[in-house]
Design a protein around this motif. Structure first.
Motif, short mmCIF file in Angstrom:
data_model
loop_
_atom_site.label_atom_id
_atom_site.label_comp_id
_atom_site.label_asym_id
_atom_site.label_seq_id
_atom_site.Cartn_x
_atom_site.Cartn_y
_atom_site.Cartn_z
N MET B 1 0.83 -1.21 0.00
CA MET B 1 0.00 0.00 0.00
C MET B 1 0.86 1.25 0.00
O MET B 1 0.62 2.20 -0.73
N GLN B 2 1.88 1.24 0.89
CA GLN B 2 2.79 2.39 0.97
C GLN B 2 3.48 2.64 -0.36
O GLN B 2 3.60 3.77 -0.81
N ASP B 4 2.43 1.81 -3.32
CA ASP B 4 1.44 2.33 -4.27
C ASP B 4 1.29 3.83 -4.13
O ASP B 4 1.26 4.57 -5.12
N LYS B 5 1.18 4.26 -2.86
CA LYS B 5 0.99 5.69 -2.60
C LYS B 5 2.19 6.50 -3.09
O LYS B 5 2.04 7.54 -3.73
N ILE B 6 3.39 6.00 -2.82
CA ILE B 6 4.61 6.71 -3.23
C ILE B 6 4.71 6.74 -4.76
O ILE B 6 5.07 7.75 -5.35
N LYS B 8 2.20 6.71 -6.88
CA LYS B 8 1.21 7.69 -7.34
C LYS B 8 1.77 9.11 -7.21
O LYS B 8 1.65 9.92 -8.12
N LEU B 9 2.37 9.35 -6.05
CA LEU B 9 2.89 10.70 -5.77
C LEU B 9 3.99 11.07 -6.75
O LEU B 9 4.00 12.18 -7.31
N THR B 10 4.90 10.13 -7.00
CA THR B 10 6.00 10.42 -7.93
C THR B 10 5.46 10.68 -9.34
O THR B 10 5.98 11.54 -10.06
N LYS B 11 4.38 9.96 -9.71
CA LYS B 11 3.76 10.16 -11.02
C LYS B 11 3.24 11.59 -11.14
O LYS B 11 3.49 12.29 -12.14
#
Lengths: 162, 173
Positions: B1-2, B4-6, B8-11
């Motif tokens: 999950m972590q 995935d979040k990172i 998304k953020l980098t994208k």
């Protein structure tokens, strides 16, 4: 001027309330456009609020249909003084394409007369023409209402020599 | 999950860095006006005849004509204009041009009005107003019209013409 002193407090961040009085939605979309990051009216602290009781400036659109007239008067009555209205679009300024229809009263100038009879005072009105008004024109009108920029248009009289 | 979040953020950050700053600095910088943008019209008073074609075509009646004793006044109310540009298309003298002016906000409705004042020429026999002087002048320029007839109203012109015809066919007066 007393009004200008009061305006100094608002200049920090004017909160706006969007009042639609039977507009075709074009001006309303342009108001949203002015608040997006592209034009970004929030640079001047402009914030859209949900209640007229929290608002400093009313962004007024539409030719004021007969159905909506009592609600508009009630809404404007709820706005705290100093009441500043920015009438956006041809419909709000002069009736627009519905200048002589039966179902509209013909824009903000006619509404102002009715408000005077009802005892609702409007401290400052800024008319922003355009069909629909550009987001830049809306920002310009808002800044004119708050006293950031100077007015550019004036009455012109041309005489044809013969 | 972590992860995935990172991811998304980098994208989002990469997209943001690629696009850069999009906000235009409008009141302090140039506005975003395209080439096909239509703003307020301007009436050239050296070309205008006062024919009233623009007044007839105007959908919201932003252009209106007023007849006074000595003047014919064309009033342009920018507040009601929908910036369609039909008046510029229909103008026979090319006096109306569409400008890119959009900063029309004002605190007074009178500031949004523009007046073009024409002088009325009068019939040389009966003194009835016939039309703007500049229109008559442009008619003389474009059509070979007798100057005796141009200064007359339609009734006086008919009478004069009938008289001339009747004399030609042998009437006494």
């Amino acid at each position: 001027m007393k009004l200008d002193e009061k305006l100094k407090n608002i200049r920090r961040s004017p909160w706006v309330f969007h009042l639609n009085s039977g507009s075709c939605n074009a001006c309303d979309i342009e108001i949203l456009d002015a608040l997006t990051p592209y034009f970004d009216a929030e640079r001047f602290g402009v914030k859209l609020v949900a209640s007229p009781r929290h608002a400093d400036v009313i962004l007024f659109t539409g030719p004021v249909t007969r159905e909506v007239l009592p609600k508009v008067i009630r809404t404007l009555n709820a706005v705290p003084r100093p009441r500043i209205v920015v009438a956006i679009g041809s419909c709000a300024v002069g009736g627009g394409i519905w200048w002589n229809t039966y179902s509209t009263i013909g824009g903000f100038p006619k509404l102002k007369e009715i408000l005077k009879e009802q005892g609702v005072e409007i401290d400052r009105v800024v008319y922003v023409p355009g069909c629909p008004a550009r987001p830049e024109a809306i920002i310009y009108g808002l800044l004119l209402a708050l006293g950031y920029v100077k007015q550019k248009v004036s009455k012109v009289t041309k005489v044809v020599e013969s | 999950m972590q992860v995935d979040k990172i991811a998304k953020l980098t994208k989002i950050v990469t997209i943001g860095l690629k696009t850069g700053r999009v906000t235009i600095k409008y009141p302090f910088g140039a506005p975003l006006v395209t080439e096909s943008f239509r703003g307020a019209i301007s009436i050239d008073n050296t070309k205008c005849w006062g024919c009233g074609a623009c007044v007839l075509i105007c959908p919201p009646n932003a252009l209106s004509m007023k007849f006074e004793k000595d003047n014919i006044i064309i009033e342009y109310f920018k507040g009601r204009c929908i910036f369609c540009g039909m008046c510029a298309d229909v103008c026979p003298a090319n006096a109306i041009s569409v400008t890119k002016e959009f900063e029309l906000a004002s605190t007074d409705l009178e500031d949004l009005k523009e007046y073009v004042i024409h002088r009325t020429s009068k019939c040389s026999i009966c003194g009835k107003p016939i039309g703007p002087t500049s229109e008559l002048r442009s008619v003389i320029k474009s059509q070979p019209v007798s100057e005796e007839y141009i200064n007359l109203c339609s009734d006086c012109r008919k009478k004069l013409f009938a008289k001339a015809i009747s004399i030609r066919f042998g009437a006494s007066t």
